[in-house]
Design an enzyme around this catalytic site. Sequence first.
Site, PDB file in Angstrom:
ATOM      1  N   ASP A 114      -2.433   0.464   8.196  1.00  0.00           N
ATOM      2  CA  ASP A 114      -1.251   1.301   7.925  1.00  0.00           C
ATOM      3  C   ASP A 114      -0.072   0.930   8.824  1.00  0.00           C
ATOM      4  O   ASP A 114       0.792   1.782   9.117  1.00  0.00           O
ATOM      5  CB  ASP A 114      -1.588   2.798   8.083  1.00  0.00           C
ATOM      6  CG  ASP A 114      -2.672   3.252   7.110  1.00  0.00           C
ATOM      7  OD1 ASP A 114      -2.749   2.689   6.010  1.00  0.00           O
ATOM      8  OD2 ASP A 114      -3.448   4.156   7.473  1.00  0.00           O
TER       9      ASP A 114
ATOM     10  N   ASN B 250       0.854  -1.188   0.000  1.00  0.00           N
ATOM     11  CA  ASN B 250       0.000   0.000   0.000  1.00  0.00           C
ATOM     12  C   ASN B 250       0.886   1.232   0.000  1.00  0.00           C
ATOM     13  O   ASN B 250       1.975   1.216   0.583  1.00  0.00           O
ATOM     14  CB  ASN B 250      -0.868  -0.004   1.269  1.00  0.00           C
ATOM     15  CG  ASN B 250      -1.777   1.212   1.343  1.00  0.00           C
ATOM     16  OD1 ASN B 250      -2.427   1.582   0.344  1.00  0.00           O
ATOM     17  ND2 ASN B 250      -1.850   1.844   2.497  1.00  0.00           N
TER      18      ASN B 250
ATOM     19  N   SER C 262       4.960   6.705   2.349  1.00  0.00           N
ATOM     20  CA  SER C 262       5.528   5.393   2.676  1.00  0.00           C
ATOM     21  C   SER C 262       4.863   4.331   1.832  1.00  0.00           C
ATOM     22  O   SER C 262       3.647   4.387   1.601  1.00  0.00           O
ATOM     23  CB  SER C 262       5.262   5.026   4.151  1.00  0.00           C
ATOM     24  OG  SER C 262       5.646   6.055   5.024  1.00  0.00           O
TER      25      SER C 262
ATOM     26  N   HIS D 226       0.944   5.090   1.321  1.00  0.00           N
ATOM     27  CA  HIS D 226       0.255   5.921   2.312  1.00  0.00           C
ATOM     28  C   HIS D 226       0.914   7.296   2.361  1.00  0.00           C
ATOM     29  O   HIS D 226       2.151   7.390   2.389  1.00  0.00           O
ATOM     30  CB  HIS D 226       0.318   5.257   3.694  1.00  0.00           C
ATOM     31  CG  HIS D 226      -0.435   6.018   4.733  1.00  0.00           C
ATOM     32  ND1 HIS D 226      -1.813   5.989   4.819  1.00  0.00           N
ATOM     33  CD2 HIS D 226      -0.009   6.872   5.685  1.00  0.00           C
ATOM     34  CE1 HIS D 226      -2.195   6.777   5.803  1.00  0.00           C
ATOM     35  NE2 HIS D 226      -1.127   7.326   6.351  1.00  0.00           N
TER      36      HIS D 226
END
Length: 196
Positions: free
Chosen positions: A147, A109, A138, A111
């Site tokens: 997260d 992912n 990130s 972020h």
Amino acid sequence: MRKLQTAVLISGRGSNMMALVEASRAADYPAEIACVVSNKPDAKGVQFAAANGIATKVFDHKAFPNREAFEQALDNYLRSMKVEAIALAGFMRVLTAGFINGWDGRIINIHPSLLPSYKGLHTHERAIADGAKVHGCSVHLVTQELDGGPVLLQAEVPVLAVDTPDALAARVLTEEHRIYPQALALLSNRLIAETP
Ligand code: GAR
């Protein structure tokens, strides 16, 4: 050259997905974008992907009775497309442990913060409100903690005294587009080494 078959999941604009698609065009890039999936029928990124000859699929989460049914349909599709890894790119649905466990170590992912700072939403507003001098983005492996998975790559940007959330978001986004393709390449090389 073997390329890791990768799905990109989006919910909107899709600019990070576009950065991954552009990078994947290089002959020596270790991932291929096998499909782009959106949970929003009107996501702009879907049109870009289709226009670029990439398989697209919309699973409107509102059309499913619950999160599990949505994720089951998503999972079935990804497996039918022989997907090996998933890149979340502005995908704004939280995935359950059941789904994540089925793709252990294979979901990343992006972020818009320097994790572990500013998990969750409105990261740019919160950084400015705190008087942060440095902000960024990130790419991390997705685990059950929101997260919270191990960080693969980060990039920093300065926060300027005159910054609005939009101005700061734009500066961060430029870095997102730079590091997300690098991070997907890192993951792909690692997974290909495990399963040549
Ligand atoms: C990006 O800034 C991404 O980091 C963020 O949403 C934006 C999507 O833009 N993701 C999150 O906030 C995830 N919680 P894009 O659709 O143009 O890639």
